[in-house]
Design an enzyme around this catalytic site. Structure first.
Site, PDB file in Angstrom:
ATOM      1  CE  LYS A 205      24.233  40.667  45.411  1.00 11.19           C
ATOM      2  NZ  LYS A 205      24.448  39.506  46.172  1.00 11.19           N
ATOM      3  CB  CYS A 259      25.690  36.549  41.676  1.00 12.31           C
ATOM      4  SG  CYS A 259      25.284  35.300  42.887  1.00 12.31           S
TER       5      CYS A 259
HETATM    6  N1  SAJ Z   1      35.495  35.963  36.947  1.00 11.78           N
HETATM    7  C1  SAJ Z   1      36.391  36.306  35.938  1.00 11.78           C
HETATM    8  N2  SAJ Z   1      37.437  37.124  36.243  1.00 11.78           N
HETATM    9  C2  SAJ Z   1      37.636  37.613  37.492  1.00 11.78           C
HETATM   10  C3  SAJ Z   1      36.724  37.279  38.508  1.00 11.78           C
HETATM   11  C4  SAJ Z   1      35.667  36.454  38.206  1.00 11.78           C
HETATM   12  O1  SAJ Z   1      36.231  35.882  34.780  1.00 11.78           O
HETATM   13  O2  SAJ Z   1      38.629  38.331  37.680  1.00 11.78           O
HETATM   14  C5  SAJ Z   1      34.356  35.096  36.649  1.00 11.78           C
HETATM   15  C6  SAJ Z   1      34.359  33.816  37.482  1.00 11.78           C
HETATM   16  O3  SAJ Z   1      35.149  32.832  36.898  1.00 11.78           O
HETATM   17  C7  SAJ Z   1      32.885  33.468  37.456  1.00 11.78           C
HETATM   18  C8  SAJ Z   1      32.198  34.839  37.464  1.00 11.78           C
HETATM   19  O4  SAJ Z   1      33.177  35.765  37.039  1.00 11.78           O
HETATM   20  O5  SAJ Z   1      32.513  32.782  36.275  1.00 11.78           O
HETATM   21  C9  SAJ Z   1      31.657  35.260  38.810  1.00 11.78           C
HETATM   22  O6  SAJ Z   1      32.552  34.889  39.863  1.00 11.78           O
HETATM   23  P1  SAJ Z   1      32.906  35.857  41.069  1.00 11.78           P
HETATM   24  O7  SAJ Z   1      33.878  35.166  41.927  1.00 11.78           O
HETATM   25  O8  SAJ Z   1      33.284  37.193  40.548  1.00 11.78           O
HETATM   26  O9  SAJ Z   1      31.536  36.113  41.797  1.00 11.78           O
HETATM   27  P2  SAJ Z   1      30.349  35.185  42.365  1.00 11.78           P
HETATM   28  O10 SAJ Z   1      29.259  35.219  41.342  1.00 11.78           O
HETATM   29  O11 SAJ Z   1      30.797  33.876  42.823  1.00 11.78           O
HETATM   30  O12 SAJ Z   1      29.925  36.050  43.647  1.00 11.78           O
HETATM   31  C10 SAJ Z   1      29.527  37.403  43.445  1.00 11.78           C
HETATM   32  C11 SAJ Z   1      30.250  38.280  44.488  1.00 11.78           C
HETATM   33  N3  SAJ Z   1      30.046  39.677  44.142  1.00 11.78           N
HETATM   34  C12 SAJ Z   1      31.092  40.539  44.095  1.00 11.78           C
HETATM   35  O13 SAJ Z   1      32.229  40.213  44.311  1.00 11.78           O
HETATM   36  C13 SAJ Z   1      30.764  41.969  43.789  1.00 11.78           C
HETATM   37  C14 SAJ Z   1      29.703  37.965  45.872  1.00 11.78           C
HETATM   38  O14 SAJ Z   1      30.242  38.866  46.828  1.00 11.78           O
HETATM   39  C15 SAJ Z   1      28.181  38.076  45.879  1.00 11.78           C
HETATM   40  O15 SAJ Z   1      27.635  37.765  47.159  1.00 11.78           O
HETATM   41  C16 SAJ Z   1      27.650  37.074  44.883  1.00 11.78           C
HETATM   42  O16 SAJ Z   1      28.127  37.464  43.594  1.00 11.78           O
HETATM   43  C17 SAJ Z   1      26.131  37.103  44.904  1.00 11.78           C
HETATM   44  O17 SAJ Z   1      25.548  36.188  45.493  1.00 11.78           O
HETATM   45  O18 SAJ Z   1      25.546  38.065  44.399  1.00 11.78           O
END
Ligand code: SAJ
Length: 407
Positions: A205, A259
């Site tokens: 994870k 996360c």
């Molecule tokens: N972000 C970027 N660029 C991207 C993707 C995301 O800047 O290309 C930023 C988003 O705006 C945000 C942050 O990253 O601020 C995180 O967003 P996210 O959509 O990547 O992830 P979370 O935190 O909402 O959810 C993640 C997910 N993990 C992965 O995709 C590996 C989710 O599957 C997990 O269950 C969750 O963390 C968790 O609970 O751990």
């Protein structure tokens, strides 16, 4: 279900929708009251309907105290404390809360994202409270109670879909623990249960979220490189991603949420000397909001009374979650540096959060008012209503689009 937040509540509702009676437990009395009325306290597509029907059907109810059950799922937050040290206080409190009602044959699953070794600690904590029962760290497959770690992996905004469809890593303190936990998940998931040890599941994870963080850090670093070299980063990434083996994520104002901005530190804390890359990625992403603030300050120099519309406060699109949000850091910094009047638009909240509400120069306003009144428009979150803004409304304004949606 211990913890009725972004993961616990949807999981409880899905289980209840399959006819399994679920008692949800939360320390927040208002949350408990709301759920018992069939309402919810978070924004997540379709969750309101599912919770309402589970409560009406009598399959889901909430309380502040733990009661006896056959299985306990712990889905409480695991934030970090000072110096990025994991804070397991809420997991420990949940474990201590359920210990008195535990009986032979019960199953405990930790879904909270946890540092490697936490599930073993849970077994030891329980043994300290219940000397009458044998736990897996003592008795392996012969234990009276089975304990497993199965990290939640759902993406906020798609929780109900991913909860059912995603494969599930199920790590047991013994093979029997993993098998018992998998039996429970097979009641409601369509994905596969991938059985392993608890330590491996814990690391998997953390590795998933650190992988995403490193990839985003790479994109964010490239955005700075492109800024310096006068190259459009969005176009450059779009073209690079046409290579069959390149898949760079998107740059943005920084990385937020509870996360991705947190979990990599759990690996770094356990193996500081081995995590140069993981720690560097965290630093790159944490520094990104400052670059956005600098760009806004530079734009503000052209105005005698700068009025800045900041669109979005959530940590990402179409949700209401402000935890670790880079947008919050950015508007806070603008207020503290008194850059001008900051008009904040966030359709998912009704009032500014505690850390912003007493700062001067910040106002939460409707989108139209912000666009009408400001000379600088900063897009911080790619919420649907912002994406749909008629580009003509931005004409004549200085536009800083941190998400690349108005290109
Ligand atoms: N972000 C970027 N660029 C991207 C993707 C995301 O800047 O290309 C930023 C988003 O705006 C945000 C942050 O990253 O601020 C995180 O967003 P996210 O959509 O990547 O992830 P979370 O935190 O909402 O959810 C993640 C997910 N993990 C992965 O995709 C590996 C989710 O599957 C997990 O269950 C969750 O963390 C968790 O609970 O751990």
């Amino acid at each position: 279900m211990l913890g009725l937040g972004y993961v616990g509540l949807p999981t409880a509702a899905v289980l209840a929708s399959r006819g399994i009676p679920v008692a949800g437990v939360d320390i927040n009395v208002q949350t408990v009251d709301l759920i018992n009325q069939g309402k919810i306290h978070i924004v997540e597509p379709d969750l309101d309907i599912m919770v309402r029907s589970a409560v009406v059907a009598g399959k889901l109810r909430a309380a502040v105290a733990v009661e006896p059950a056959d299985a306990f799922i712990i889905a409480v937050p695991t934030p970090f404390a000072n110096e990025h040290k994991p804070d397991l206080g809420q997991v420990r409190a949940a474990v201590e809360g359920l210990a008195p009602v535990l009986k032979k044959g019960d199953l405990i699953i930790i879904e909270s994202t946890s540092p490697v070794g936490t599930t073993e600690s849970v077994s030891e904590w329980l043994a300290g409270q219940r000397a009458d029962l044998a736990f897996p760290h003592q008795a392996g497959g012969e234990a009276d109670v089975q304990i497993a770690h199965s990290p939640e992996r759902v993406l906020p905004g798609r929780v109900l879909l991913e909860l059912v469809r995603n494969d599930r890593v199920v790590g047991g303190l013994s093979a029997r623990c993993a098998e018992r936990a998998a039996e429970l998940y097979r009641l409601f998931i369509d994905g596969e249960c991938l059985l392993t040890s608890a330590r491996t599941a814990e690391l998997v994870k953390l590795a998933e979220n650190a992988y995403r963080d490193v990839n985003i850090a790479f994109a964010n670093e490239l955005s700075l490189v492109c800024g310096r070299l006068n190259v459009d980063v969005w176009e450059a990434l779009e073209l690079a991603n046409r290579h069959p083996r390149v898949d760079i994520l998107k740059p943005g104002p920084g990385v937020g949420g509870h996360c991705i901005a947190v979990d990599p530190w759990f690996i770094a804390d356990s193996a500081p000397a081995e995590t140069t890359l993981i720690q560097a990625a965290r630093q790159v992403n944490d520094a990104k909001p400052d670059h956005v603030v600098e760009a806004i300050k530079k734009a503000a120099e052209a105005f005698s009374v700068p009025r800045i519309a900041c669109l979005g406060l959530a940590y990402k699109a179409d949700i209401d979650d402000l935890r670790e949000s880079p947008a919050v850091k950015i508007v806070k910094s603008l207020a503290l540096d008194r850059i001008g009047e900051v008009l904040i638009v966030e359709p998912h909240i009704r009032a500014l959060p505690e850390e912003l509400k007493n700062l001067s120069g910040l106002k939460l306003v409707e989108m139209d008012a912000a666009l009408d009144r400001s000379g600088i428009v900063v897009l911080l979150v790619d919420h649907q209503p912002f994406k749909a803004i008629d580009r003509a409304r931005l004409q004549g304004k200085v536009v800083i689009d941190t998400r690349g949606v108005w290109r």
